[in-house]
Scaffold this active site. Structure first.
Site, mmCIF file in Angstrom:
data_model
loop_
_atom_site.group_PDB
_atom_site.id
_atom_site.type_symbol
_atom_site.label_atom_id
_atom_site.label_comp_id
_atom_site.label_asym_id
_atom_site.label_seq_id
_atom_site.Cartn_x
_atom_site.Cartn_y
_atom_site.Cartn_z
ATOM 1 N N PHE A 155 44.551 42.473 12.919
ATOM 2 C CA PHE A 155 43.306 42.136 12.789
ATOM 3 C C PHE A 155 42.754 41.233 14.535
ATOM 4 O O PHE A 155 41.871 40.779 14.250
ATOM 5 C CB PHE A 155 43.060 40.965 11.766
ATOM 6 N N ARG A 157 41.304 40.094 17.899
ATOM 7 C CA ARG A 157 40.111 40.555 18.722
ATOM 8 C C ARG A 157 40.260 40.715 20.103
ATOM 9 O O ARG A 157 41.174 39.805 20.567
ATOM 10 C CB ARG A 157 38.892 39.635 18.423
ATOM 11 N N GLU A 158 39.633 41.419 20.929
ATOM 12 C CA GLU A 158 39.675 41.585 22.249
ATOM 13 C C GLU A 158 39.285 40.217 22.833
ATOM 14 O O GLU A 158 38.514 39.440 22.371
ATOM 15 C CB GLU A 158 38.926 42.596 22.733
ATOM 16 N N LEU A 273 27.270 36.292 12.118
ATOM 17 C CA LEU A 273 25.810 36.297 11.763
ATOM 18 C C LEU A 273 25.097 36.238 12.953
ATOM 19 O O LEU A 273 24.094 35.635 13.059
ATOM 20 C CB LEU A 273 25.588 35.241 10.613
ATOM 21 N N CYS A 283 36.648 49.316 18.147
ATOM 22 C CA CYS A 283 36.831 49.168 16.607
ATOM 23 C C CYS A 283 35.789 49.502 15.719
ATOM 24 O O CYS A 283 35.791 50.316 14.715
ATOM 25 C CB CYS A 283 37.631 47.941 16.304
HETATM 26 C C1 UDX Z 1 37.088 43.515 15.940
HETATM 27 C C2 UDX Z 1 37.615 42.546 14.674
HETATM 28 O O1 UDX Z 1 37.028 41.397 14.758
HETATM 29 C C3 UDX Z 1 39.133 42.570 15.093
HETATM 30 O O2 UDX Z 1 39.794 42.069 13.632
HETATM 31 C C4 UDX Z 1 39.769 44.163 14.802
HETATM 32 O O3 UDX Z 1 40.901 43.938 14.853
HETATM 33 C C5 UDX Z 1 39.217 44.671 16.002
HETATM 34 O O4 UDX Z 1 37.694 44.857 15.944
HETATM 35 P P1 UDX Z 1 36.730 43.276 18.659
HETATM 36 O O5 UDX Z 1 36.221 44.699 18.799
HETATM 37 O O6 UDX Z 1 37.558 42.781 19.709
HETATM 38 O O7 UDX Z 1 37.520 42.925 17.245
HETATM 39 O O8 UDX Z 1 35.523 42.386 18.808
HETATM 40 P P2 UDX Z 1 34.520 41.444 17.879
HETATM 41 O O9 UDX Z 1 34.652 39.993 18.494
HETATM 42 O O10 UDX Z 1 35.119 41.453 16.470
HETATM 43 O O11 UDX Z 1 32.989 41.804 18.078
HETATM 44 C C6 UDX Z 1 32.846 43.304 17.682
HETATM 45 C C7 UDX Z 1 31.247 43.487 18.301
HETATM 46 O O12 UDX Z 1 30.439 42.887 17.410
HETATM 47 C C8 UDX Z 1 30.898 43.175 19.579
HETATM 48 O O13 UDX Z 1 30.072 43.983 20.375
HETATM 49 C C9 UDX Z 1 30.145 41.744 19.461
HETATM 50 O O14 UDX Z 1 29.414 41.507 20.466
HETATM 51 C C10 UDX Z 1 29.562 42.249 18.182
HETATM 52 N N1 UDX Z 1 29.225 40.888 17.236
HETATM 53 C C11 UDX Z 1 30.229 40.348 16.985
HETATM 54 C C12 UDX Z 1 27.627 40.705 17.053
HETATM 55 O O15 UDX Z 1 26.804 41.376 17.560
HETATM 56 N N2 UDX Z 1 27.510 39.657 16.404
HETATM 57 C C13 UDX Z 1 28.390 38.751 15.762
HETATM 58 O O16 UDX Z 1 27.832 37.916 15.265
HETATM 59 C C14 UDX Z 1 29.812 38.921 16.003
#
Ligand code: UDX
Length: 467
Positions: A155, A157-158, A273, A283
């Site tokens: 799980f 995150r990058e 949110l 992902c």
């Molecule tokens: C995600 C999951 O969080 C992680 O558990 C899984 O293993 C891989 O995919 P990641 O892709 O690294 O991780 O990024 P994350 O921080 O989750 O953000 C994903 C995208 O959603 C980004 O483009 C971010 O900007 C966007 N985002 C995130 C929003 O627009 N609003 C938010 O509140 C949170």
């Protein structure tokens, strides 16, 4: 005494490489396999290949000792007790996950298997992949007694991958085999018994020996669904708040206030949110699509997932329209772009909404100056610099003579720019903020015309848009 387990990790991408160094950090002995010899050579010489906090220091600590890099999967298989498959599962036709890399690895493991191994799927895969790997092994003539297949989704995150791995909310292990269950419990024991957090130089995070992570055992299929359902649910949360932000714009309300009010409900929670220009990355887009296809294949109507995707795609178009309404026309406009990666803290541009927006703006005839603290080298590969697109050394160079400045990625450093300096550099002080990094009042006090997501525009802006 530490219980050292021989582990092979196949794949040296975000998940594989991070898992490899973290298993070493937990005391295990790891062989990390990649069929790309150039990557293997780079990792051996200490180049971590990706921009990730703590990765360089852990790589330096363990490379060529507790983490060895090789392209020889056969040898790694023979040495290991557990083989973690962490190869890519890219998006294939019509959103379906492409499992050809997983299949190729399973075939190769089968050919080298001479004693009992636990094969662990760590890549995000659709439900039934576990059974499918089992079938590949059997097709290669491997006796059922010689292996078990476990699902252990990741799980992380990058940007925060190392601390997410070592300080997880939960560790999910899907298996129906007792020996496999026991081995996975031993592998994760330094985390689950809290001893890792007592180590002198352990990586910081929210876990401690008093609050170690729970280990959740499930069936293999449940574990596979947990991963897809979790990512889809987080994407849903983002699309939901983005839809709410559109409503707030129509009603002249403030989505940040609404999100705060919603997030204080402990059943909802404040995270994920944040409204913006839509989710991206390697992902969420891929996993939501793959989960939708899984549901279709199983005959389940999960139209909600299609709606999550639609809202996400629309959010970029809405942002483009916002820029258009701020500037009236786009052709020939000189626009500054801050941020290219899919989120702050990473150099990853896969499925980045920022990159898509730059492409849309170029197609509209804009001329763009862009800056990103880490992702420019990668961006140049997909968006080569030219007369209409230039890469700049910092945010202020981007602002110079710009007719509007767009904030497309939530890099921490973009949230405390010198506003006075910025304003002085721009041709017109118009900021369109796709990540809500600034307080609209502060922006108007600093002389900006400021648009953001789901919040009332400044008075001056309002007059412009309704004129
Ligand atoms: C995600 C999951 O969080 C992680 O558990 C899984 O293993 C891989 O995919 P990641 O892709 O690294 O991780 O990024 P994350 O921080 O989750 O953000 C994903 C995208 O959603 C980004 O483009 C971010 O900007 C966007 N985002 C995130 C929003 O627009 N609003 C938010 O509140 C949170």
């Amino acid at each position: 005494m530490k219980d050292t387990i021989q582990i092979a990790v196949v794949g040296s991408g975000y998940v594989g490489l991070v898992a490899a160094v973290c298993f070493a950090e937990m005391g295990h002995s790891v062989v990390c396999v990649d069929n790309d010899q150039r990557k293997v050579d780079a990792l051996r010489s200490g180049d971590s290949l990706i921009h990730e906090n703590h990765l360089p220091e852990l790589l330096e600590r363990y490379r060529n000792s507790k983490v060895r890099f090789t392209s020889d999967l056969g040898e790694a298989t023979r040495e290991a007790e557990a083989i973690f498959i962490a190869v890519g599962t890219p998006q294939g036709d019509s959103g379906k996950a492409d499992l050809s890399y997983v299949e190729a690895v399973a075939n190769e493991i089968a050919r080298s298997l001479t004693s009992y191994k636990v094969i662990v799927e760590k890549s995000t895969v659709p439900v039934y992949t576990n059974e499918w790997i089992r079938r590949v092994m059997e097709r290669n003539g491997v006796s059922q007694r010689l292996f078990d297949v476990v699902s252990n989704p990741e799980f992380l995150r990058e940007g925060t991958a190392i601390s997410d791995f070592l300080h997880p909310d939960r560790i999910v292990v899907g298996t129906d085999s007792e020996p496999a269950r026991a081995l996975l419990a031993r592998i994760y024991e330094p985390l689950t018994n809290g001893s890792y957090y007592e180590q002198d130089d352990s990586i910081d995070g929210f876990r401690s020996s008093a609050a170690p992570p729970p280990l959740l055992f499930t069936s293999t299929k449940s574990a596979e669904i947990i991963k897809h359902a979790s990512n889809a649910f987080l994407a849903l949360k983002i699309s939901f708040i983005n839809a709410v932000s559109n409503l707030c714009e129509a009603a002249d309300a403030d989505v940040e206030q609404v999100a705060r009010g919603m997030g204080l409900d402990s059943r909802i929670g404040p995270r994920f949110l944040r409204p913006g220009i839509g989710y991206g990355g390697s992902c969420f887009p891929k996993d939501v699509a793959a989960f939708r296809v899984v549901a279709e294949q199983l005959g389940v109507d999960f139209a909600l997932l299609t709606e999550v995707e639609n809202i996400n795609a629309d959010q970029k178009k809405r942002f483009l329209n916002k820029v258009r309404s701020a500037l009236w026309t786009l052709r020939g406009k000189k626009i500054g772009v801050l941020g290219l990666s899919f989120k702050g803290g990473t150099d990853d541009i896969r499925e980045s909404p920022a990159i898509e927006l730059v492409e849309m703006l170029l197609a509209e005839g804009c001329s763009i100056n862009a800056f990103d603290p880490a992702a420019m080298a990668r961006a140049e590969l997909v968006l080569p610099p030219g007369s209409n697109l230039r890469y700049m050394p910092d945010a202020y160079a981007v602002a110079h003579n710009a007719e509007a400045l767009l904030i497309l990625t939530d890099w921490e450093e973009f949230s405390h720019l010198d506003l006075h300096r910025l304003n002085g550099l721009m041709r017109y002080p118009i900021v369109v903020d796709g990540r809500n990094l600034y307080d609209p009042d502060v922006m108007s006090q600093n002389g900006f015309t400021y648009f953001s997501v789901g919040r009332p525009a400044t008075q001056h802006v309002h007059e412009l848009t309704t004129a």
